[in-house]
Design a protein around this motif. Structure first.
Motif, PDB file in Angstrom:
ATOM      1  N   LEU A 185       0.249  -0.967   0.389  1.00 30.77           N
ATOM      2  CA  LEU A 185      -0.075   0.088   0.171  1.00 30.77           C
ATOM      3  C   LEU A 185       0.911   1.188   0.003  1.00 30.77           C
ATOM      4  CD1 LEU A 185      -2.744  -0.978   2.479  1.00 30.77           C
ATOM      5  CD2 LEU A 185      -2.840  -0.849   0.474  1.00 30.77           C
ATOM      6  N   ILE A 186       2.163   0.727   0.935  1.00 24.64           N
ATOM      7  CA  ILE A 186       2.496   2.560   0.500  1.00 24.64           C
ATOM      8  C   ILE A 186       3.708   2.926  -0.334  1.00 24.64           C
ATOM      9  CG2 ILE A 186       5.021   3.466   1.862  1.00 24.64           C
ATOM     10  CD1 ILE A 186       3.828   1.771   4.422  1.00 24.64           C
ATOM     11  N   MET A 187       4.342   1.560  -1.063  1.00 21.72           N
ATOM     12  CA  MET A 187       4.895   1.834  -2.205  1.00 21.72           C
ATOM     13  C   MET A 187       3.426   1.742  -3.581  1.00 21.72           C
ATOM     14  SD  MET A 187       6.861  -1.886  -2.205  1.00 21.72           S
ATOM     15  CE  MET A 187       7.400  -1.664  -3.893  1.00 21.72           C
ATOM     16  N   LEU A 188       2.302   1.578  -3.349  1.00 21.77           N
ATOM     17  CA  LEU A 188       1.157   2.225  -4.641  1.00 21.77           C
ATOM     18  C   LEU A 188       0.959   3.580  -3.997  1.00 21.77           C
ATOM     19  CD1 LEU A 188      -1.162   1.352  -6.787  1.00 21.77           C
ATOM     20  CD2 LEU A 188      -2.415   0.992  -4.788  1.00 21.77           C
ATOM     21  N   SER A 189       1.264   3.208  -2.945  1.00 17.74           N
ATOM     22  CA  SER A 189      -0.023   5.033  -2.397  1.00 17.74           C
ATOM     23  C   SER A 189       1.833   6.457  -3.680  1.00 17.74           C
ATOM     24  CB  SER A 189       0.745   5.489  -1.468  1.00 17.74           C
ATOM     25  OG  SER A 189       0.505   6.988  -0.942  1.00 17.74           O
ATOM     26  N   SER A 190       2.982   5.506  -3.418  1.00 20.90           N
ATOM     27  CA  SER A 190       4.300   6.617  -3.821  1.00 20.90           C
ATOM     28  C   SER A 190       3.823   6.792  -4.689  1.00 20.90           C
ATOM     29  CB  SER A 190       5.228   5.946  -2.678  1.00 20.90           C
ATOM     30  OG  SER A 190       5.410   5.730  -1.331  1.00 20.90           O
ATOM     31  N   ALA A 222       7.561  29.692 -15.700  1.00 22.12           N
ATOM     32  CA  ALA A 222       6.319  29.571 -15.443  1.00 22.12           C
ATOM     33  C   ALA A 222       5.140  28.826 -14.815  1.00 22.12           C
ATOM     34  CB  ALA A 222       5.866  29.901 -16.675  1.00 22.12           C
ATOM     35  N   THR A 223       5.308  27.609 -14.728  1.00 29.93           N
ATOM     36  CA  THR A 223       4.897  26.516 -14.141  1.00 29.93           C
ATOM     37  C   THR A 223       5.133  27.015 -12.763  1.00 29.93           C
ATOM     38  OG1 THR A 223       5.541  24.682 -15.458  1.00 29.93           O
ATOM     39  CG2 THR A 223       4.976  23.845 -12.960  1.00 29.93           C
ATOM     40  N   MET A 224       6.321  27.605 -11.632  1.00 25.64           N
ATOM     41  CA  MET A 224       5.768  28.064 -10.393  1.00 25.64           C
ATOM     42  C   MET A 224       5.168  28.606 -10.374  1.00 25.64           C
ATOM     43  SD  MET A 224      10.579  27.963 -10.018  1.00 25.64           S
ATOM     44  CE  MET A 224       9.954  29.001  -8.172  1.00 25.64           C
ATOM     45  N   ALA A 225       5.158  29.513 -11.457  1.00 30.16           N
ATOM     46  CA  ALA A 225       3.958  31.290 -11.183  1.00 30.16           C
ATOM     47  C   ALA A 225       2.230  30.549 -10.916  1.00 30.16           C
ATOM     48  CB  ALA A 225       4.007  31.741 -11.877  1.00 30.16           C
ATOM     49  N   LEU A 226       2.537  29.634 -11.944  1.00 28.98           N
ATOM     50  CA  LEU A 226       0.473  28.837 -12.170  1.00 28.98           C
ATOM     51  C   LEU A 226       0.355  27.876 -10.713  1.00 28.98           C
ATOM     52  CD1 LEU A 226      -2.001  28.159 -13.298  1.00 28.98           C
ATOM     53  CD2 LEU A 226      -0.372  26.329 -14.373  1.00 28.98           C
ATOM     54  N   ARG A 227       1.259  27.199 -10.210  1.00 30.50           N
ATOM     55  CA  ARG A 227       1.598  26.971  -8.961  1.00 30.50           C
ATOM     56  C   ARG A 227       1.364  27.425  -7.832  1.00 30.50           C
ATOM     57  NH1 ARG A 227       3.309  21.660  -7.172  1.00 30.50           N
ATOM     58  NH2 ARG A 227       4.552  21.325  -8.844  1.00 30.50           N
ATOM     59  N   THR A 228       1.752  28.620  -7.918  1.00 33.54           N
ATOM     60  CA  THR A 228       1.387  29.992  -6.548  1.00 33.54           C
ATOM     61  C   THR A 228       0.260  30.294  -6.678  1.00 33.54           C
ATOM     62  OG1 THR A 228       4.041  30.548  -6.517  1.00 33.54           O
ATOM     63  CG2 THR A 228       2.277  31.675  -5.718  1.00 33.54           C
ATOM     64  N   THR A 229      -0.570  30.793  -8.404  1.00 39.14           N
ATOM     65  CA  THR A 229      -1.719  30.620  -8.176  1.00 39.14           C
ATOM     66  C   THR A 229      -2.797  30.238  -7.875  1.00 39.14           C
ATOM     67  OG1 THR A 229      -1.241  32.057 -10.034  1.00 39.14           O
ATOM     68  CG2 THR A 229      -3.594  31.871  -9.841  1.00 39.14           C
ATOM     69  N   MET A 230      -2.260  28.412  -7.772  1.00 38.95           N
ATOM     70  CA  MET A 230      -3.095  27.521  -7.620  1.00 38.95           C
ATOM     71  C   MET A 230      -2.817  27.014  -6.229  1.00 38.95           C
ATOM     72  SD  MET A 230      -3.747  25.425 -10.576  1.00 38.95           S
ATOM     73  CE  MET A 230      -1.551  24.258 -10.749  1.00 38.95           C
ATOM     74  N   ASN A 231      -1.749  27.841  -5.386  1.00 42.32           N
ATOM     75  CA  ASN A 231      -1.594  27.772  -4.136  1.00 42.32           C
ATOM     76  C   ASN A 231      -1.158  25.593  -3.706  1.00 42.32           C
ATOM     77  OD1 ASN A 231      -0.989  27.644  -1.732  1.00 42.32           O
ATOM     78  ND2 ASN A 231      -2.851  27.783  -0.759  1.00 42.32           N
ATOM     79  N   ALA A 247       0.985  22.898  -3.186  1.00 46.35           N
ATOM     80  CA  ALA A 247       2.586  22.152  -2.210  1.00 46.35           C
ATOM     81  C   ALA A 247       3.294  21.849  -3.898  1.00 46.35           C
ATOM     82  CB  ALA A 247       1.914  21.086  -1.202  1.00 46.35           C
ATOM     83  N   ASP A 248       4.638  22.335  -3.400  1.00 51.58           N
ATOM     84  CA  ASP A 248       5.826  22.126  -4.266  1.00 51.58           C
ATOM     85  C   ASP A 248       5.718  20.353  -4.282  1.00 51.58           C
ATOM     86  OD1 ASP A 248       5.984  24.734  -4.950  1.00 51.58           O
ATOM     87  OD2 ASP A 248       7.704  24.705  -2.894  1.00 51.58           O
ATOM     88  N   THR A 249       5.412  19.431  -3.796  1.00 45.85           N
ATOM     89  CA  THR A 249       5.412  17.890  -3.708  1.00 45.85           C
ATOM     90  C   THR A 249       4.380  17.500  -4.486  1.00 45.85           C
ATOM     91  OG1 THR A 249       3.784  17.830  -1.615  1.00 45.85           O
ATOM     92  CG2 THR A 249       6.310  17.803  -0.840  1.00 45.85           C
ATOM     93  N   ILE A 250       3.447  18.044  -5.074  1.00 45.89           N
ATOM     94  CA  ILE A 250       2.330  17.581  -5.850  1.00 45.89           C
ATOM     95  C   ILE A 250       2.578  18.059  -6.640  1.00 45.89           C
ATOM     96  CG2 ILE A 250      -0.336  17.496  -6.425  1.00 45.89           C
ATOM     97  CD1 ILE A 250      -0.427  18.600  -3.878  1.00 45.89           C
ATOM     98  N   PRO A 251       2.840  16.587  -7.856  1.00 51.89           N
ATOM     99  CA  PRO A 251       3.328  17.101  -9.310  1.00 51.89           C
ATOM    100  C   PRO A 251       2.185  17.249  -9.944  1.00 51.89           C
ATOM    101  CG  PRO A 251       3.820  14.227  -8.851  1.00 51.89           C
ATOM    102  CD  PRO A 251       3.059  15.350  -7.371  1.00 51.89           C
ATOM    103  N   PHE A 252       1.811  18.009 -11.615  1.00 52.80           N
ATOM    104  CA  PHE A 252       1.292  17.730 -12.194  1.00 52.80           C
ATOM    105  C   PHE A 252       1.773  18.452 -13.507  1.00 52.80           C
ATOM    106  CE2 PHE A 252       2.048  22.566 -10.834  1.00 52.80           C
ATOM    107  CZ  PHE A 252       1.805  22.593 -11.804  1.00 52.80           C
ATOM    108  N   LYS A 253       0.649  18.526 -14.603  1.00 52.50           N
ATOM    109  CA  LYS A 253       1.399  18.969 -16.234  1.00 52.50           C
ATOM    110  C   LYS A 253       0.213  19.471 -16.296  1.00 52.50           C
ATOM    111  CE  LYS A 253       0.476  14.481 -18.168  1.00 52.50           C
ATOM    112  NZ  LYS A 253       1.029  13.379 -18.596  1.00 52.50           N
TER     113      LYS A 253
END
Length: 492
Positions: free
Chosen positions: A21-26, A268-277, A279-285
């Motif tokens: 479960l931990i491996m799947l969550s990671s 630009a991705t950092m700025a977008l992440r800031t607007t969405m507030n 966390a840096d640990t959550i990856p997105f595209k």
């Protein structure tokens, strides 16, 4: 023994399940999740601190409005206390000696009238008895002060007050509070519109830079391939060495441009992440591309919508209402305040002077003079009302200009994109032909490099024009108070 083995197997199975479960969550957390522009906007609305701040302001005004309603209701107060005097209260009899003489004369005359025969004064009239007694009492020395034998006593009273007429003050205060609540709602919408516009701008910038990086990568890969072909041709002595040098310079330039745009994409991705507030640990595209869609824009319809929904105009409307109610409040100061009251006295028998148990009545109060303060405040409120009216006229002109400028920009960007579409196709075909000619030994290396640079430039210009087109439309919809209207056209 079997039970122990069974327990160990069960514990091992549990530990293995937890590990899986931990491996799947990671693994799930490590996966980049594509966020559409509508999802990104919802995240911004939910997480942005500025929106939370203005939500709290709205709640403040909600309770201020409820508090203003309380002015229409009666107030009920309980007053209680304890009083200690260092000596007994004295009545100054010198100030009431005449009244006491008169009272003694009246009582004496009444006594003579009732019992005159019994005491031998039957022939004395009441008037003679009264005047004689008053004259005699007036010759006595001053009465000693009377003391009230009570130096400590509790006090308690229940008082109710109901305003009957305040010159419109309470009504104006309620309307003022309501206007403040509407202003807070409009300010919240204005902040949301600003966040939406910022989110759309930053999201489009990330998509644009992704496409630019992709184009740069294509050009870089093509330059690498061309350099390898040039190296082989130089080795076979088909082409002179300076051709290889030119190809190497073209590869270095392509790599430099690619690295620069990769850095821009990261920022630009950092700025977008800031607007969405987020966390840096959550990856997105974001979406990999945005296709062109032609939008029909009616200027008159857009302008009408702006006059109805633009938050700035809504705020000025509420400021106008507040100025109107502020003027009403100042006018109310020249009117009387009338209120009904009632009082119930407790511990009345403990007081030196016994008040009645119940008192009810009506009171009126009006100010006659206070140094011309009210008159000057009234004049100030009148000028405030005129100021807001002028601000409203100015705002209408500015909104008209804002809508018109964004409308013209959107149309120009649309024309620019359409004109660049043919240019990109021609540049792409030109690159294909020159590359093929070079591979067949019929063309020059410089032709391939020039064709590649031309294609890159025209392709990036087209991407920038598409981004500018949607940015202008986003600004236009923000100007009319509907920033989210562009979302369906951008989403896949």
């Amino acid at each position: 023994m079997k039970d122990r083995v069974r327990k160990r197997c069960k514990a091992s199975f549990t530990n293995m399940t937890l590990l899986l479960l931990i491996m799947l969550s990671s693994y799930i957390q490590a996966q980049e999740q594509e966020i559409s522009i509508s999802e990104a906007l919802e995240l911004s609305y939910a997480n942005n601190e500025k929106i939370k701040q203005y939500n709290e302001r709205v709640q403040q005004k909600v309770y201020n409005d409820k508090a203003a309603k309380g002015n229409f209701l009666p107030s009920l107060n309980l007053l209680g206390g304890y009083t200690y005097l260092n000596e007994n209260i004295q009545v100054n009899t010198s100030q009431i000696s005449t009244s006491l003489d008169d009272l003694g004369g009246k009582y004496g005359a009444a006594f003579v009238a009732a019992y005159g025969e019994q005491i031998g004064l039957s022939g004395l009239s009441t008037e003679s008895a009264y005047s004689t007694l008053v004259s005699v009492l007036g010759q006595f020395p001053p009465y000693p002060n009377m003391e009230i034998d009570n130096r400590q006593f509790p006090t308690a009273a229940l008082t109710a007050t109901q305003p009957l007429f305040t010159g419109g003050k309470i009504i104006a205060a309620k309307r003022y509070a309501k206007a403040e609540l509407r202003s807070a709602d409009i300010e919240l919408k204005q902040v949301k519109d600003e966040i939406a516009n910022e989110l759309i701008e930053r999201y489009l910038n990330v998509v644009l830079l992704q496409q630019v990086v992709k184009t740069r990568q294509e050009v870089y890969d093509a330059m690498l391939k061309h350099k390898e072909q040039a190296e082989r041709s130089v080795q076979l002595e088909i082409l002179p060495k300076h051709v290889l040098l030119r190809a190497q310079v073209a590869v270095a330039d392509a790599q430099k441009d690619l690295n620069n745009d990769l850095n821009k994409e990261e920022l630009a991705t950092m700025a977008l992440r800031t607007t969405m507030n987020l966390a840096d640990t959550i990856p997105f595209k974001v979406m990999d591309s945005i296709s062109y869609k032609e939008l029909y824009l009616d200027f008159n319809e857009l302008l009408t919508t702006a006059y109805a929904k633009q938050p700035v105009l809504g705020l000025i409307d509420q400021k106008e209402e507040m100025a109107k109610q502020a003027l009403a409040l100042e006018k109310s100061k020249f009117m009387p305040n009338i209120a009904a009251f009632g009082t119930y006295n407790m511990f009345r028998d403990e007081l030196p002077v016994v008040p009645p148990q119940f008192m009810v009545g009506v009171q009126a109060q009006i100010n006659l003079f206070n140094g011309f303060k009210d008159i000057n405040q009234l004049k100030s409120s009148k000028h405030l009302e005129k100021e807001v009216k002028n601000a409203k006229d100015y705002a209408f002109k500015q909104i008209h200009l804002l809508v018109q400028s964004n409308y013209v920009t959107a149309r120009n960007q649309q024309k620019l994109y359409n004109s660049l579409t043919a240019t990109v196709e021609l540049a792409k075909e030109n690159l294909r032909i020159n590359t093929r000619r070079f591979e067949e030994g019929l063309g020059k290396s410089i032709d391939v490099i020039d064709a590649s640079l031309l294609y890159k430039q025209s392709k990036i210009e087209q991407l920038v024009a598409l981004n500018g087109y949607y940015q202008a439309i986003a600004n236009l919809y923000t100007a009319i108070g509907e920033p989210e209207k562009i979302i369906p056209f951008i989403n896949k």
